[in-house]
Scaffold this motif. Structure first.
Motif, PDB file in Angstrom:
ATOM      1  N   GLU A 119       0.817  -1.208   0.000  1.00  0.00           N
ATOM      2  CA  GLU A 119       0.000   0.000   0.000  1.00  0.00           C
ATOM      3  C   GLU A 119       0.852   1.261   0.000  1.00  0.00           C
ATOM      4  OE1 GLU A 119      -3.880   1.201   2.417  1.00  0.00           O
ATOM      5  OE2 GLU A 119      -2.103   1.552   3.660  1.00  0.00           O
ATOM      6  N   VAL A 120       0.336   2.274  -0.672  1.00  0.00           N
ATOM      7  CA  VAL A 120       0.867   3.629  -0.582  1.00  0.00           C
ATOM      8  C   VAL A 120      -0.230   4.499   0.021  1.00  0.00           C
ATOM      9  CG1 VAL A 120       1.721   5.642  -1.831  1.00  0.00           C
ATOM     10  CG2 VAL A 120       2.418   3.344  -2.549  1.00  0.00           C
ATOM     11  N   ALA A 121       0.092   5.197   1.119  1.00  0.00           N
ATOM     12  CA  ALA A 121      -0.859   6.078   1.792  1.00  0.00           C
ATOM     13  C   ALA A 121      -0.335   7.505   1.717  1.00  0.00           C
ATOM     14  CB  ALA A 121      -1.046   5.654   3.247  1.00  0.00           C
ATOM     15  N   VAL A 122      -1.189   8.433   1.313  1.00  0.00           N
ATOM     16  CA  VAL A 122      -0.738   9.793   1.017  1.00  0.00           C
ATOM     17  C   VAL A 122      -1.581  10.820   1.765  1.00  0.00           C
ATOM     18  CG1 VAL A 122      -0.371  11.510  -0.797  1.00  0.00           C
ATOM     19  CG2 VAL A 122       0.000   9.073  -1.287  1.00  0.00           C
ATOM     20  N   PHE A 123      -0.913  11.776   2.403  1.00  0.00           N
ATOM     21  CA  PHE A 123      -1.518  13.025   2.841  1.00  0.00           C
ATOM     22  C   PHE A 123      -1.135  14.080   1.807  1.00  0.00           C
ATOM     23  CE2 PHE A 123      -1.569  12.022   7.647  1.00  0.00           C
ATOM     24  CZ  PHE A 123      -2.927  11.756   7.616  1.00  0.00           C
ATOM     25  N   ALA A 124      -2.072  14.502   0.953  1.00  0.00           N
ATOM     26  CA  ALA A 124      -1.798  15.557  -0.027  1.00  0.00           C
ATOM     27  C   ALA A 124      -2.177  16.885   0.597  1.00  0.00           C
ATOM     28  CB  ALA A 124      -2.575  15.296  -1.314  1.00  0.00           C
ATOM     29  N   ALA A 125      -1.309  17.392   1.470  1.00  0.00           N
ATOM     30  CA  ALA A 125      -1.657  18.547   2.290  1.00  0.00           C
ATOM     31  C   ALA A 125      -1.518  19.878   1.574  1.00  0.00           C
ATOM     32  CB  ALA A 125      -0.797  18.564   3.558  1.00  0.00           C
ATOM     33  N   ASP A 126      -0.978  19.881   0.368  1.00  0.00           N
ATOM     34  CA  ASP A 126      -0.878  21.116  -0.410  1.00  0.00           C
ATOM     35  C   ASP A 126      -1.681  20.926  -1.683  1.00  0.00           C
ATOM     36  OD1 ASP A 126      -0.318  23.431  -1.719  1.00  0.00           O
ATOM     37  OD2 ASP A 126       1.864  23.243  -1.643  1.00  0.00           O
ATOM     38  N   ALA A 127      -2.934  21.415  -1.670  1.00  0.00           N
ATOM     39  CA  ALA A 127      -3.827  21.212  -2.816  1.00  0.00           C
ATOM     40  C   ALA A 127      -3.331  21.933  -4.054  1.00  0.00           C
ATOM     41  CB  ALA A 127      -5.233  21.697  -2.479  1.00  0.00           C
ATOM     42  N   ARG A 128      -2.490  22.938  -3.871  1.00  0.00           N
ATOM     43  CA  ARG A 128      -2.019  23.716  -5.023  1.00  0.00           C
ATOM     44  C   ARG A 128      -0.721  23.188  -5.598  1.00  0.00           C
ATOM     45  NH1 ARG A 128      -2.129  29.127  -1.602  1.00  0.00           N
ATOM     46  NH2 ARG A 128      -1.173  27.584  -0.241  1.00  0.00           N
ATOM     47  N   GLN A 129      -0.197  22.123  -4.990  1.00  0.00           N
ATOM     48  CA  GLN A 129       1.093  21.603  -5.462  1.00  0.00           C
ATOM     49  C   GLN A 129       0.974  21.162  -6.922  1.00  0.00           C
ATOM     50  OE1 GLN A 129       2.618  18.376  -3.145  1.00  0.00           O
ATOM     51  NE2 GLN A 129       4.729  18.885  -3.631  1.00  0.00           N
TER      52      GLN A 129
END
Length: 334
Positions: free
Chosen positions: A139-149
Motif C-alpha cells: 500500500e501507498v498512503a498519502v496526505f496531499a496537504a498542499d492542494a495547489r502543489q
C-alpha cells in the motif's frame, strides 16, 4: 454502552435503577441491586460528579435522579469538549515530534541508527522516491496537504499511479477539501479514483506525507518549503505513530466523489472544521492557512455560518456547536 461518557457498567446499572425507582431511598436501592450501602454511596457520589443525580440531603433519604434527557446531553457535551481538547494536545504533540525529527536529522544526516535520512534537492528526492516506489508491494498512503502543489507532468503522474495499481498496490490518498479550488490537482485526484485509487478529502491535514507499506514514510523536512528537502523515515516507532495518524484522518475524511450537501439543521465537514478552529481562537489568517483557502473565503464562510447559527461571537459558535453535537471528538486541532 455509556462508558465513553465516563459511566462504567456498574454506574450505569445504578443510574438505570434510580431512574426506574425515583422515590426509593439508599437502603431500598441496595436491596434491589444486592450491594453494600457504602459501595452504593461511592457510586452515587460519582454520579453526582457527572451531574446525573443531585447531591443527597440529610433530610431527604431518597436519591434525586436527573432525567436522562437533561443529564446525558450535558454530559455528552462536556465529554465532547474534553475530547476536542485532548485531540488538540495529541496533534500538537505530532507537530513537536515532526519538528524534533527534522532537528535530529539536521544533526545526524543519513543516520541508520536514528532511522531518519535527510534528502536534499529536487532531483535527489525524485531518485529516492523512485527507488522506494519500486520496492512497494502492499500500500501507498498519502496526505496531499498542499492542494495547489503543481504536477510538473500530470500525464507522467497518472502513468506512475496506474503502474502501482496494476501491480496490485492499494493506493489511498487524503486531499484537502480545497483541492476542489485547483482544477489541475482535482482532475489528477479524480483520475486516480477512476483508475482504482481510494480518494478522500478533509478540511485540514496534519502534514504532507507519503507512506510505503508502513515501512518507509517521506515527509518534508521544512513544511514551509516541501520541495527543497525531505526526511525518509524508517524508525518503527515513528512509522507506527504516522500510520495511526493517517488511519485516524482517513476514518474521518469524506470520499472525494461525495458532494457535501447542507440542510438547515446540518453542517458540512468544512463548516464543522471552521467552527472548531474559531472556537480554538485561531485568527482568520491561521485558519485560511490550515484550510488552504483565502482569508476572504474564511471571512465569507464565517459571516454566513455565524448568521445561520444565530450567534455573535466565535466562542458562542463553539459552545453551540458542542451542545448540538456538531463538533465531534475526532476533530483535528491547530
Amino acid at each position: 454502552m455509556l462508558d465513553v461518557l465516563g459511566l462504567g457498567a456498574t454506574e450505569e446499572r445504578v443510574y438505570r435503577t434510580l431512574l426506574a425507582n425515583p422515590e426509593s431511598d439508599v437502603s431500598e436501592i441496595c436491596r434491589l441491586l444486592g450491594c453494600e450501602e457504602a459501595g452504593l454511596r461511592a457510586i452515587i457520589q460519582k454520579l453526582a460528579s457527572l451531574s446525573l443525580i443531585r447531591p443527597m440531603e440529610d433530610r431527604r433519604p431518597s436519591v434525586r435522579v436527573v432525567s436522562p434527557d437533561i443529564g446525558l446531553p450535558q454530559l455528552l457535551a462536556r465529554r465532547q469538549g474534553e475530547l476536542a481538547v485532548e485531540h488538540q494536545r495529541i496533534e500538537e504533540a505530532y507537530g513537536a515530534v515532526s519538528q524534533l525529527i527534522a532537528e535530529h536529522a539536521d544533526t545526524r544526516p543519513g543516520s541508520a541508527e536514528a532511522g531518519v535520512e535527510r534528502v536534499e534537492g529536487l532531483e535527489a528526492i525524485r531518485d529516492r522516491l523512485f527507488e522506494i516506489t519500486l520496492a512497494v508491494r502492499g500500500e501507498v498512503a498519502v496526505f496531499a496537504a498542499d492542494a495547489r502543489q503543481a504536477k510538473a507532468d500530470p500525464s507522467a503522474a497518472d502513468r506512475h499511479d496506474q503502474r502501482l495499481l496494476e501491480r496490485g498496490v492499494r493506493l489511498r490518498a487524503v486531499y484537502l477539501d480545497s483541492v476542489r479550488n485547483h482544477p489541475a490537482s482535482l482532475a489528477h485526484a479524480r483520475r486516480l479514483g477512476e483508475q482504482g485509487g481510494q480518494i478522500r478529502s478533509a478540511p485540514t491535514l496534519p502534514l504532507q506525507m507519503t507512506m510505503f507499506d508502513q515501512d518507509v514514510a517521506v515527509i518534508p523536512a521544512d513544511p514551509d518549503e516541501p520541495g527543497h528537502s525531505v526526511l525518509v523515515i524508517r524508525s518503527r516507532g515513528m512509522l507506527a505513530a504516522l500510520h495511526a495518524l493517517f488511519e485516524y484522518s482517513w476514518a474521518t475524511a469524506t470520499p472525494l466523489a461525495r458532494q457535501d450537501r447542507r440542510t438547515d439543521d446540518e453542517l458540512t465537514t468544512q463548516d464543522r472544521e471552521l467552527i472548531r478552529l474559531l472556537a480554538l481562537g485561531l485568527t482568520d489568517d491561521a485558519i485560511a492557512a490550515r484550510m488552504d483557502v483565502s482569508v476572504r473565503t474564511i471571512n465569507r464562510l464565517n459571516s454566513g455560518l455565524m448568521q445561520r447559527m444565530g450567534v455573535r461571537s466565535r466562542f458562542q459558535a463553539g459552545v453551540k456547536a458542542v451542545e448540538h453535537g456538531w463538533i465531534k471528538g475526532f476533530d483535528a486541532t491547530a
